[in-house]
Scaffold this motif. Structure first.
Motif, mmCIF file in Angstrom:
data_model
loop_
_atom_site.group_PDB
_atom_site.id
_atom_site.type_symbol
_atom_site.label_atom_id
_atom_site.label_comp_id
_atom_site.label_asym_id
_atom_site.label_seq_id
_atom_site.Cartn_x
_atom_site.Cartn_y
_atom_site.Cartn_z
ATOM 1 N N LYS A 1 -23.421 2.459 61.118
ATOM 2 C CA LYS A 1 -24.268 3.446 60.882
ATOM 3 C C LYS A 1 -23.147 4.678 60.283
ATOM 4 C CE LYS A 1 -26.656 2.707 65.503
ATOM 5 N NZ LYS A 1 -26.923 3.437 66.995
ATOM 6 N N ILE A 2 -24.386 4.964 58.775
ATOM 7 C CA ILE A 2 -23.659 5.899 58.344
ATOM 8 C C ILE A 2 -22.715 7.245 59.175
ATOM 9 C CG2 ILE A 2 -24.018 7.687 56.176
ATOM 10 C CD1 ILE A 2 -25.393 5.337 54.736
ATOM 11 N N GLU A 3 -23.678 7.912 59.514
ATOM 12 C CA GLU A 3 -23.446 8.842 60.787
ATOM 13 C C GLU A 3 -22.289 8.680 61.024
ATOM 14 O OE1 GLU A 3 -24.944 11.268 64.447
ATOM 15 O OE2 GLU A 3 -25.740 9.621 63.385
ATOM 16 N N ASN A 4 -21.797 7.837 62.085
ATOM 17 C CA ASN A 4 -20.430 6.423 62.773
ATOM 18 C C ASN A 4 -19.244 6.761 61.639
ATOM 19 O OD1 ASN A 4 -21.180 7.075 64.447
ATOM 20 N ND2 ASN A 4 -22.169 5.102 65.250
ATOM 21 N N LEU A 5 -20.004 6.343 60.554
ATOM 22 C CA LEU A 5 -18.743 5.897 59.619
ATOM 23 C C LEU A 5 -18.123 7.401 58.952
ATOM 24 C CD1 LEU A 5 -17.188 4.139 56.763
ATOM 25 C CD2 LEU A 5 -18.967 4.999 55.736
#
Length: 347
Positions: A289-293
């Protein structure tokens, strides 16, 4: 590809052989296997491109992830000039056959595995090529000898080892300089600190910390188990079993409490702890997930004082975690010197 991020991810020298990487990498395994079903390819390519544009250029894969499909995914993501922007690491040495993992390290296999990875990745040269597990039936000198030939032929730039003991590392390094050793290192996996970390530093070998978030446990605690899909290998790991989970919850609760006080997430605090181990250490947290990245990148800028580090040291004491890292029969650095069953069943 999207516009470049304004975030400036630091860069570090990984080892003393010339390899420079982003100070934090991206583990790509979970995109394709072991942590549930494969994720949609377009989404994962978007994530990889976002990581690169954000300064996370050190990408980690293996031929056993899928198997093979993760390398194919990376190959697609690195087209159209993207390849030149990254430091690409992959691994060989674990084969998945008939629901069993097998370890192999003979010269013919090493060469065949490298050629196959180059084809799947659609590249001419692998930046960092690791032996994923040590085949105790083959002297490490023989395996490294073949890898040395691949360096001389321009098919790989740097050689790495994964889950290797101090003795194995020293013997390998005597044949050809080892650039990096990949090992599990986090607040709940600290068995490498006594001998392996000092050996790497003595020899000028970089340290790549995989599973720096405890396979997600340091992010979510026991709640993680409620979110795991069918086929997620973490369901079978000893540390996630009921007899160990309640004890291990204490570690997460303490990390979470401290993170709240510091105004960050438990994931960011756990990652920051790894970053504070030294500039020769590169953690490679995985995500889909981009958010977690983006949140993981922010961990690079979490500052920990001596008092903070001392508190985390007390939280992550020797008895803070119950349960082995892997189930029975799965080789780790502890088994890389002595003969072990060369196969084990997949859970």
């Amino acid at each position: 590809m999207a516009a470049e991020s304004s975030v400036k991810v630091p860069r570090i020298k990984l080892g003393t052989q010339g390899l420079e990487v982003s100070a934090q990498g991206l583990g790509c395994m979970g995109m394709s296997s072991f942590y549930g079903p494969p994720k949609p390819e377009p989404d994962m390519i978007e994530l990889i491109h976002h990581a690169i544009n954000s300064g996370i250029t050190f990408l980690d894969t293996s031929d056993v992830y899928g198997p093979h499909t993760n390398e194919i995914l990376l190959g697609k993501a690195l087209k159209d000039g993207v390849r030149e922007k990254v430091e690409l690491a992959t691994k060989f040495g674990i084969i998945l056959q008939d629901n069993q993992f097998c370890v192999q390290g003979d010269p013919a296999y090493v060469r065949a595995a490298c050629e196959a990875s180059l084809k799947r990745l659609d590249i001419d040269c692998i930046d960092l090529y690791y032996q994923h597990r040590i085949d105790t039936r083959v002297p490490i000198e023989v395996t490294i000898g073949e890898l040395k030939k691949l360096v001389e032929e321009g098919k790989i730039k740097y050689i790495g080892l994964s889950e290797a003991s101090t003795s194995t590392i020293k013997r390998a390094h005597a044949v050809h300089p080892i650039t990096a050793v990949q090992l599990e290192w986090s607040l709940w996996s600290r068995d490498v600190e006594k001998e392996i970390i000092p050996t790497c530093r003595e020899l000028g070998i970089g340290i790549v910390a995989y599973s720096p978030l405890g396979r997600g446990f340091l992010s979510f605690g026991p709640k993680l188990l409620e979110t795991l899909s069918e086929g997620d290998s973490r369901k079978y790991f000893p540390r996630f079993q009921p007899e160990n989970l309640e004890h291990n919850k204490r570690l997460f609760d303490s990390v979470n409490d401290m993170a709240n006080r510091k105004g960050c997430t438990p994931s960011q605090l756990a990652l920051a702890w790894v970053h504070h181990q030294g500039i020769d250490v590169c953690p490679i947290p995985g995500t889909t997930k981009i958010e977690n990245l983006n949140k993981n990148i922010e961990a690079l800028f979490v500052k920990l004082s001596k008092e903070d580090m001392a508190e985390l040291e007390s939280i992550a004491s020797a008895d803070a975690v119950k349960g082995d890292r892997y189930g029975p029969g799965l080789g780790t650095w502890e088994h890389s010197d002595t003969p072990l069953l060369s196969t084990w069943k997949v859970a």
